[in-house]
Design an enzyme around this catalytic site. Structure first.
Site, PDB file in Angstrom:
ATOM      1  N   ASP A   1     -50.834  -7.122  22.831  1.00 13.99           N
ATOM      2  CA  ASP A   1     -50.583  -7.521  24.212  1.00 13.99           C
ATOM      3  C   ASP A   1     -51.644  -7.061  25.204  1.00 13.99           C
ATOM      4  O   ASP A   1     -51.545  -7.370  26.390  1.00 13.99           O
ATOM      5  CB  ASP A   1     -49.205  -7.021  24.667  1.00 13.99           C
ATOM      6  CG  ASP A   1     -48.086  -7.823  24.031  1.00 13.99           C
ATOM      7  OD1 ASP A   1     -48.283  -9.033  23.823  1.00 13.99           O
ATOM      8  OD2 ASP A   1     -47.025  -7.234  23.732  1.00 13.99           O
TER       9      ASP A   1
ATOM     10  N   THR B   1     -38.903 -15.420  12.398  1.00 11.46           N
ATOM     11  CA  THR B   1     -38.810 -15.345  13.862  1.00 11.46           C
ATOM     12  C   THR B   1     -38.292 -13.989  14.295  1.00 11.46           C
ATOM     13  O   THR B   1     -37.673 -13.263  13.499  1.00 11.46           O
ATOM     14  CB  THR B   1     -37.892 -16.453  14.425  1.00 11.46           C
ATOM     15  OG1 THR B   1     -38.117 -16.573  15.837  1.00 11.46           O
ATOM     16  CG2 THR B   1     -36.413 -16.144  14.207  1.00 11.46           C
TER      17      THR B   1
ATOM     18  N   ARG C   1     -40.527 -21.131  24.273  1.00  9.79           N
ATOM     19  CA  ARG C   1     -41.743 -20.518  24.838  1.00  9.79           C
ATOM     20  C   ARG C   1     -42.867 -20.480  23.802  1.00  9.79           C
ATOM     21  O   ARG C   1     -44.038 -20.612  24.138  1.00  9.79           O
ATOM     22  CB  ARG C   1     -41.453 -19.137  25.417  1.00  9.79           C
ATOM     23  CG  ARG C   1     -42.562 -18.627  26.325  1.00  9.79           C
ATOM     24  CD  ARG C   1     -42.164 -17.512  27.267  1.00  9.79           C
ATOM     25  NE  ARG C   1     -41.631 -16.348  26.624  1.00  9.79           N
ATOM     26  CZ  ARG C   1     -40.353 -15.978  26.617  1.00  9.79           C
ATOM     27  NH1 ARG C   1     -39.471 -16.723  27.261  1.00  9.79           N
ATOM     28  NH2 ARG C   1     -39.951 -14.890  26.009  1.00  9.79           N
TER      29      ARG C   1
ATOM     30  N   ASP D   1     -47.577 -16.109  20.101  1.00 11.16           N
ATOM     31  CA  ASP D   1     -47.968 -15.598  21.425  1.00 11.16           C
ATOM     32  C   ASP D   1     -49.393 -15.026  21.410  1.00 11.16           C
ATOM     33  O   ASP D   1     -50.089 -15.013  22.423  1.00 11.16           O
ATOM     34  CB  ASP D   1     -47.031 -14.471  21.902  1.00 11.16           C
ATOM     35  CG  ASP D   1     -45.576 -14.650  21.535  1.00 11.16           C
ATOM     36  OD1 ASP D   1     -45.293 -15.301  20.516  1.00 11.16           O
ATOM     37  OD2 ASP D   1     -44.723 -14.108  22.239  1.00 11.16           O
TER      38      ASP D   1
HETATM   39  N1  GLY Z   1     -44.952 -12.568  24.454  1.00 18.30           N
HETATM   40  C1  GLY Z   1     -43.586 -12.232  24.452  1.00 18.30           C
HETATM   41  C2  GLY Z   1     -42.703 -13.322  24.871  1.00 18.30           C
HETATM   42  O1  GLY Z   1     -43.112 -14.455  25.053  1.00 18.30           O
HETATM   43  O2  GLY Z   1     -41.517 -13.051  25.040  1.00 18.30           O
END
Ligand code: GLY
Length: 389
Positions: free
Chosen positions: A115, A235, A247, A175
């Site tokens: 992140d 997941t 998302r 992500d």
């Molecule tokens: N990157 C973490 C989320 O999308 O919740």
């Protein structure tokens, strides 16, 4: 851009959508603009403390969730202020943005998760678009160096997370594509091709393993770090391994479109378009386009929405349109933007908090941040507005 032109652009965008649907728009769009303008100002009024950044809000208890710099969302507040400065030209936003950008600086040397890209680039990357400062560049390059320590050449990927070690050996999540922007940009700034090379290897591995036949994507791929073989397609935040976490589809479209921006690799563009088409034509998408948090949640239509997924997708689609000239991407992004700029989604003006929209869903399986204001929905909305411009 000054404030008057900003309001005109907002008004025009809403008016076009309104005319298409045959409603009396002028009144409606002006009302929505006013509601949003009120909310923008609340970012200036919010008393940020030096230890935490606002992340989300529990509407029932009125409690704002605040996070330290190590949280993946810690760069979004400063990013929102930079966006608002770019949109309005109001120096008050710039002053606050300058004040809060350094909050995530120490994350440029924190190698605990992938992140670092979100934390450093959504703050310092936005700052650099406005002010050409060497100190911003240095933080971005340092962050890229840190992110690269999580790369395993055998797998050809950056490791996303270090937790759940009893379940996963080497988890890579969709992500993670978003964090490649930090690497691509760091190579441009420093002239060192290492960051870009790693970003390309990561994108290629993701392209190979993360997508299904129908072009939707898995959330997590777990690899064997010694052989690079896929252990499991699974997941953490979706309804189940085979479901369609909304998302995640946004991260995929945005991430591969952004990777195409830096590489011009047609395979990236092809994947971004295929996943965008999968999403836009999904039979479980509601009328207004704002997706349920997972497009395979059996509770649909009684399932929470995720405005953040819609906004990541909208921002990605605006960029995708510029490389393809395919008007369906533009029209769909416009539709998402028009849908959220309504009373249904704009956070009630009685709620004094530094957020713009309600109805995002953070982590449904953990019962965490369900149907709430979440800061990254605002971030990608404001970015999409800038891209639209
Ligand atoms: N990157 C973490 C989320 O999308 O919740």
């Amino acid at each position: 851009m000054n404030k008057v032109s900003f309001i005109l652009i907002l008004g025009f965008a809403s008016l076009v959508t309104a005319c298409k649907s045959g409603v009396n728009h002028q009144t409606k769009s002006t009302a929505s603009n006013n509601l949003l303008e009120e909310r923008y100002k609340m970012l200036l009024d919010y008393p940020v403390d030096s230890m935490s950044m606002p992340r989300s809000m529990n509407i029932k208890t009125n409690e704002i969730r605040k996070v330290p710099s190590r949280d993946w969302t810690s760069g979004f507040f400063a990013g929102n202020l930079w966006h608002l400065y770019q949109l309005t030209g109001d120096s008050k936003y710039k002053e606050q943005a300058q004040k809060w950008t350094p909050f995530s600086k120490k994350e440029s040397v924190n190698s605990n998760s992938h992140d670092v890209g979100f934390k450093v680039f959504c703050s310092f990357g936005e700052a650099l678009k406005v002010e050409n400062k060497k100190e911003y560049e240095a933080v971005i390059i340092k962050g890229a160096e840190t992110l690269c320590t999580r790369f395993n050449p055998k797998v050809g990927s950056i490791r996303s997370w270090d937790f759940n070690k009893e379940i996963w050996d080497y988890p890579v999540i969709i992500d993670n594509m978003m964090n490649l922007e930090l690497l691509f940009e760091a190579s441009k700034l420093s002239g060192n091709p290492k960051y870009r090379d790693i970003a390309i290897q990561h994108a290629n591995t993701t392209l190979k393993n993360q997508f299904r036949e129908d072009n939707s994507c898995y959330h997590v791929i777990d690899y064997n770090p010694n052989t690079g073989e896929v252990r499991k397609k699974t997941t953490l935040q979706g309804f189940n391994d085979d479901s369609v976490w909304a998302r995640g589809q946004g991260w995929a479209v945005y991430g591969f479109t952004m990777s195409y921006r830096y590489t011009k690799d047609p395979a990236y563009l092809k994947q971004a378009e295929a996943t965008a088409k999968f999403f836009m034509t999904n039979k479980n998408l509601p009328e207004d386009g704002i997706p349920y948090w997972d497009l395979k949640d059996p509770a649909i239509p009684n399932s929470p929405r995720d405005v953040s997924a819609a906004m990541v997708m909208a921002s990605g689609l605006y960029e995708l349109y510029t490389y393809t000239n395919n008007k369906s991407y533009l029209a769909f992004a416009d539709k998402l933007m028009a849908s959220v700029q309504t009373e249904k989604y704009i956070l009630d003006s009685k709620i004094k908090a530094p957020f713009l929209f309600d109805h995002s869903t953070g982590n449904w399986p953990k019962h965490d941040e369900i149907d709430e204001p979440i800061i990254y929905a605002d971030y990608y909305f404001l970015e999409a507005l800038l891209r639209k411009k």
